[in-house]
Design a protein around this motif. Structure first.
Motif, PDB file in Angstrom:
ATOM      1  N   UNK A 199       0.838  -1.200   0.000  1.00 45.90           N
ATOM      2  CA  UNK A 199       0.000   0.000   0.000  1.00 45.90           C
ATOM      3  C   UNK A 199       0.876   1.255   0.000  1.00 45.90           C
ATOM      4  N   UNK A 200       0.517   2.214  -0.848  1.00 45.85           N
ATOM      5  CA  UNK A 200       1.278   3.453  -0.876  1.00 45.85           C
ATOM      6  C   UNK A 200       2.061   3.663  -2.148  1.00 45.85           C
ATOM      7  N   UNK A 201       2.212   2.601  -2.973  1.00 48.99           N
ATOM      8  CA  UNK A 201       2.834   2.762  -4.285  1.00 48.99           C
ATOM      9  C   UNK A 201       1.871   2.224  -5.328  1.00 48.99           C
ATOM     10  N   UNK A 431       6.671   2.283  14.177  1.00 50.19           N
ATOM     11  CA  UNK A 431       5.499   3.061  14.587  1.00 50.19           C
ATOM     12  C   UNK A 431       4.232   2.519  13.934  1.00 50.19           C
ATOM     13  N   UNK A 432       4.378   1.856  12.786  1.00 52.23           N
ATOM     14  CA  UNK A 432       3.211   1.318  12.083  1.00 52.23           C
ATOM     15  C   UNK A 432       2.463   0.294  12.931  1.00 52.23           C
ATOM     16  N   UNK A 433       3.131  -0.327  13.886  1.00 54.28           N
ATOM     17  CA  UNK A 433       2.459  -1.315  14.736  1.00 54.28           C
ATOM     18  C   UNK A 433       1.452  -0.655  15.673  1.00 54.28           C
ATOM     19  N   UNK A 434       1.681   0.604  16.031  1.00 53.93           N
ATOM     20  CA  UNK A 434       0.760   1.265  16.952  1.00 53.93           C
ATOM     21  C   UNK A 434      -0.081   2.337  16.260  1.00 53.93           C
ATOM     22  N   UNK A 435       0.383   2.831  15.085  1.00 47.98           N
ATOM     23  CA  UNK A 435      -0.403   3.789  14.297  1.00 47.98           C
ATOM     24  C   UNK A 435      -0.400   3.292  12.852  1.00 47.98           C
ATOM     25  N   UNK A 436      -1.279   2.338  12.509  1.00 45.03           N
ATOM     26  CA  UNK A 436      -1.252   1.765  11.155  1.00 45.03           C
ATOM     27  C   UNK A 436      -1.682   2.754  10.072  1.00 45.03           C
ATOM     28  N   UNK A 437      -2.468   3.765  10.413  1.00 50.12           N
ATOM     29  CA  UNK A 437      -2.968   4.699   9.407  1.00 50.12           C
ATOM     30  C   UNK A 437      -1.811   5.490   8.797  1.00 50.12           C
ATOM     31  N   UNK A 438      -1.626   5.360   7.482  1.00 53.48           N
ATOM     32  CA  UNK A 438      -0.495   6.012   6.817  1.00 53.48           C
ATOM     33  C   UNK A 438      -0.555   7.526   6.958  1.00 53.48           C
ATOM     34  N   UNK A 439      -1.762   8.077   6.886  1.00 50.81           N
ATOM     35  CA  UNK A 439      -1.903   9.529   6.964  1.00 50.81           C
ATOM     36  C   UNK A 439      -1.571  10.035   8.362  1.00 50.81           C
ATOM     37  N   UNK A 440      -2.157   9.390   9.371  1.00 47.74           N
ATOM     38  CA  UNK A 440      -1.918   9.825  10.754  1.00 47.74           C
ATOM     39  C   UNK A 440      -0.447   9.702  11.122  1.00 47.74           C
ATOM     40  N   UNK A 466      11.212   7.026   1.278  1.00 47.47           N
ATOM     41  CA  UNK A 466      11.687   6.152   2.358  1.00 47.47           C
ATOM     42  C   UNK A 466      10.544   5.799   3.306  1.00 47.47           C
ATOM     43  N   UNK A 467       9.696   6.766   3.582  1.00 52.39           N
ATOM     44  CA  UNK A 467       8.544   6.511   4.451  1.00 52.39           C
ATOM     45  C   UNK A 467       7.612   5.470   3.840  1.00 52.39           C
ATOM     46  N   UNK A 468       7.362   5.548   2.543  1.00 55.12           N
ATOM     47  CA  UNK A 468       6.493   4.577   1.878  1.00 55.12           C
ATOM     48  C   UNK A 468       7.038   3.164   2.044  1.00 55.12           C
ATOM     49  N   UNK A 469       8.356   3.017   1.919  1.00 60.01           N
ATOM     50  CA  UNK A 469       8.980   1.698   2.039  1.00 60.01           C
ATOM     51  C   UNK A 469       8.818   1.146   3.447  1.00 60.01           C
ATOM     52  N   UNK A 470       8.975   1.995   4.455  1.00 60.79           N
ATOM     53  CA  UNK A 470       8.857   1.524   5.831  1.00 60.79           C
ATOM     54  C   UNK A 470       7.432   1.333   6.282  1.00 60.79           C
ATOM     55  N   UNK A 471       6.519   2.089   5.701  1.00 59.41           N
ATOM     56  CA  UNK A 471       5.139   2.095   6.176  1.00 59.41           C
ATOM     57  C   UNK A 471       4.357   0.847   5.815  1.00 59.41           C
ATOM     58  N   UNK A 472       4.517   0.320   4.591  1.00 60.50           N
ATOM     59  CA  UNK A 472       3.580  -0.662   4.063  1.00 60.50           C
ATOM     60  C   UNK A 472       3.747  -2.106   4.543  1.00 60.50           C
ATOM     61  N   UNK A 473       4.957  -2.705   4.508  1.00 64.50           N
ATOM     62  CA  UNK A 473       5.048  -4.153   4.726  1.00 64.50           C
ATOM     63  C   UNK A 473       4.439  -4.658   6.027  1.00 64.50           C
ATOM     64  N   UNK A 478      -0.212  -6.272  11.836  1.00 61.83           N
ATOM     65  CA  UNK A 478      -0.625  -5.510  13.004  1.00 61.83           C
ATOM     66  C   UNK A 478      -2.126  -5.628  13.206  1.00 61.83           C
ATOM     67  N   UNK A 479      -2.578  -6.150  14.341  1.00 62.06           N
ATOM     68  CA  UNK A 479      -4.018  -6.278  14.600  1.00 62.06           C
ATOM     69  C   UNK A 479      -4.738  -4.939  14.648  1.00 62.06           C
ATOM     70  N   UNK A 480      -3.992  -3.838  14.762  1.00 61.46           N
ATOM     71  CA  UNK A 480      -4.629  -2.527  14.809  1.00 61.46           C
ATOM     72  C   UNK A 480      -5.042  -2.032  13.428  1.00 61.46           C
ATOM     73  N   UNK A 481      -4.578  -2.693  12.360  1.00 63.67           N
ATOM     74  CA  UNK A 481      -4.981  -2.303  11.012  1.00 63.67           C
ATOM     75  C   UNK A 481      -6.481  -2.540  10.862  1.00 63.67           C
ATOM     76  N   UNK A 482      -7.180  -1.545  10.319  1.00 61.72           N
ATOM     77  CA  UNK A 482      -8.647  -1.552  10.330  1.00 61.72           C
ATOM     78  C   UNK A 482      -9.245  -2.812   9.719  1.00 61.72           C
ATOM     79  N   UNK A 483      -8.629  -3.345   8.662  1.00 66.21           N
ATOM     80  CA  UNK A 483      -9.213  -4.492   7.971  1.00 66.21           C
ATOM     81  C   UNK A 483      -8.644  -5.831   8.435  1.00 66.21           C
ATOM     82  N   UNK A 484      -7.752  -5.819   9.407  1.00 68.15           N
ATOM     83  CA  UNK A 484      -7.159  -7.073   9.871  1.00 68.15           C
ATOM     84  C   UNK A 484      -8.222  -8.048  10.381  1.00 68.15           C
ATOM     85  N   UNK A 485      -9.185  -7.599  11.206  1.00 67.39           N
ATOM     86  CA  UNK A 485     -10.226  -8.544  11.650  1.00 67.39           C
ATOM     87  C   UNK A 485     -11.019  -9.138  10.492  1.00 67.39           C
ATOM     88  N   UNK A 486     -11.212  -8.369   9.426  1.00 61.75           N
ATOM     89  CA  UNK A 486     -11.942  -8.883   8.269  1.00 61.75           C
ATOM     90  C   UNK A 486     -11.154  -9.998   7.590  1.00 61.75           C
TER      91      UNK A 486
END
Length: 539
Positions: A199-201, A431-440, A466-473, A478-486
């Motif tokens: 996500x992000x590219x 940080x993506x583990x606790x704030x999965x939202x790319x925008x936030x 560089x941020x895009x590379x670190x943010x997505x994988x 992360x269970x905090x990602x909005x669609x993970x439960x789905x």
């Protein structure tokens, strides 16, 4: 380990609460640092004042000062010494700023208008069924040998309308794998990797690009207003990364995930009507109606593109620069990309809806646009808080002082830009583990990273890449990602014993492979000096 991650993740507050806490922290910390007299003195290049003339821009009643169009010559810049002191937000001036700028901060937040405008077109295209129809059509015509690659690539491209990827492509990936005798859970993993781990590219300019670029420019503006990037500043890197991530994820699926999962046992599926059953994400459309809708959408898209070409291609066209006649760069065409994206999706969605019979009345069209905006309510409230956080943070001058102090330290210890960019990738992933939202997350990191790297001579587009590379994988674990439960629900459809541990364990190979190889790909791109986009050098 997985239980601990789940327990900690469930205790994390909503991103809105996090930003409320951050705003309060900035207010209090700025006042403490103000009382302590924290400041930084530094030398900086400033361009000498240039003569400008007032010009009127189309669509605006405001006069804009237009400076010289030629590159600055020798002697245009001079070294000046400046001092930035932390300004407390609990002083008279600070409190006055908080109250008087509140509305302006939100109104001037670039991401706000971008997401609302784009969702007029993208939301209509998604609601009409066009996005889902395109995904079904492309999956249906792929062969068994190319199925994995196509599903992952479609997942990467689905970030144009992220919900479509999660809600449509992932269950279709499972069904497609099962239809050719492969493990459907591997199909879920492949589609999930494409939709989320990359996500992000994209090959295309997406709504996320507009938001991230807007936040980047807001962060760069208080350091140097001249350091402004546009929507295509990461386009070349995004296209190359889309192919690279697709190839890596395809290899991980076929060589690791499918071998670990083994052959599928239908006995693992829950009984009909059990907890694993979910409703189809998109209503069924008759095949002949869908084909007719796609044909109409194709003709509509071609007509929309032809219209844009007529406004851009001829010399002196409305979307060319009125002075230089350029299309790429600081031109009306580049400034209109958000509107162009909205227009193309709007036309395609309307044509598909009419052809397929999913949108037959004006009321339906207006209702889908209203619904797409209504679904943004939570995001808009988050934007309100992000705008206040960025404004308060910038007013306090803490980013200026922090960037200077950190820059001084890094310059004295002689840390190269490569290691610093690697640090951006690692910090973003953590940080993506606790704030999965790319925008936030970028709203939090950009005011820190962008001024720091500008001071060290690294342009904002490189930091954003560089941020895009670190943010997505790490999105996929992360269970905090909005669609993970789905995703867990989709997995349970084929294995009643599966759960969070199942999803995390099957997605870990993607995280490890992409985190390492994509980072090396980015560093190689940087070291080779390849431009990240049109007019966007890597250094």
């Amino acid at each position: 380990m997985l239980t601990a991650i789940e327990r900690i993740g469930n205790k994390m507050p909503d991103p809105a609460i996090i930003f409320l806490a951050l705003i309060a922290s900035v207010i209090l910390l700025s006042q403490v640092l103000d009382w302590a007299g924290v400041h930084a003195t530094y030398q900086v290049d400033r361009q000498r004042p240039a003569i400008s003339e007032p010009v009127y821009q189309g669509g605006s009643s405001d006069i804009v000062e237009a400076g010289p169009t030629e590159p600055p010559g020798p002697g245009s810049y001079r070294i000046v010494t400046e001092t930035s002191s932390v300004k407390g937000l609990l002083t008279v001036d600070g409190v006055r700023y908080i109250f008087t700028s509140f509305v302006d901060n939100f109104r001037n937040f670039a991401a706000l208008a971008i997401i609302l405008v784009v969702m007029i077109g993208v939301g209509l295209a998604e609601a009409s069924g066009l996005i889902a129809a395109l995904i079904r059509k492309l999956v249906g015509v792929s062969s068994k040998s190319t199925l994995t690659f196509i599903i992952i690539l479609l997942g990467m491209l689905s970030s144009v309308a992220s919900d479509a990827g999660y809600l449509v492509l992932i269950p279709l990936g499972a069904a497609a794998f099962m239809s050719v005798g492969r493990n459907p859970i591997a199909g879920i993993a492949a589609a999930f990797a494409g939709v989320s781990a990359g996500f992000g590219v994209n090959f295309l300019i997406t709504p996320l690009d507009g938001v991230l670029v807007g936040i980047t420019n807001d962060a760069a503006n208080f350091a140097d207003p001249a350091d402004k990037i546009d929507l295509v500043s990461n386009l070349y890197f995004g296209i190359a990364s889309t192919l690279f991530v697709t190839i890596i994820a395809t290899a991980v699926t076929t060589r690791i995930v499918e071998k670990v999962l083994g052959d599928y046992d239908p006995a693992l599926a829950p009984t009909a009507g059990g907890d694993g059953e979910v409703e189809p994400a998109v209503a069924e459309v008759a095949p002949e109606a869908e084909s007719r809708g796609l044909a109409w959408a194709g003709w509509g898209t071609l007509a929309a593109i032809a219209f844009i070409v007529l406004l851009t291609a001829p010399p002196g066209a409305p979307l060319r620069d009125p002075v230089t006649d350029k299309v790429i760069g600081d031109s009306p065409f580049m400034d209109s990309l958000i509107v162009i994206i909205m227009f193309v999706f709007l036309v395609a969605g309307l044509c598909y809806g009419r052809g397929a019979g999913t949108l037959t009345t004006k009321d339906q069209v207006l209702a889908t646009i209203t619904k797409s905006w209504a679904g943004l309510a939570a995001l808009l409230f988050l934007f309100l808080l992000i705008a206040q956080f960025i404004a308060c943070f910038n007013f306090s001058k803490m980013p200026d002082v922090a960037a200077v102090k950190l820059g001084d330290v890094l310059e004295h210890i002689d840390v190269g830009a490569v290691w610093l960019l690697l640090g951006v990738v690692i910090i973003s992933a953590i940080i993506n583990f606790i704030i999965p939202a790319a925008i936030a997350k970028w709203a939090l990191l950009a005011p820190i990273f962008i001024p720091l790297f500008l001071r060290l001579g690294v342009p904002p587009q490189t930091v954003l890449a560089a941020y895009r590379v670190g943010d997505a994988p790490t999105n996929v674990v992360t269970p905090l990602m909005a669609y993970f439960p789905l995703i867990v629900v989709f997995t349970k459809r084929y294995d009643k014993n599966s759960g969070i541990g199942t999803v995390v364990s099957m997605m870990l190979p993607y995280v490890i492979a992409l985190s390492i190889l994509w980072t090396l790909f980015f560093l190689a791109w940087y070291l080779l000096g390849i431009p990240l986009g049109p007019g966007a050098p890597v250094s």
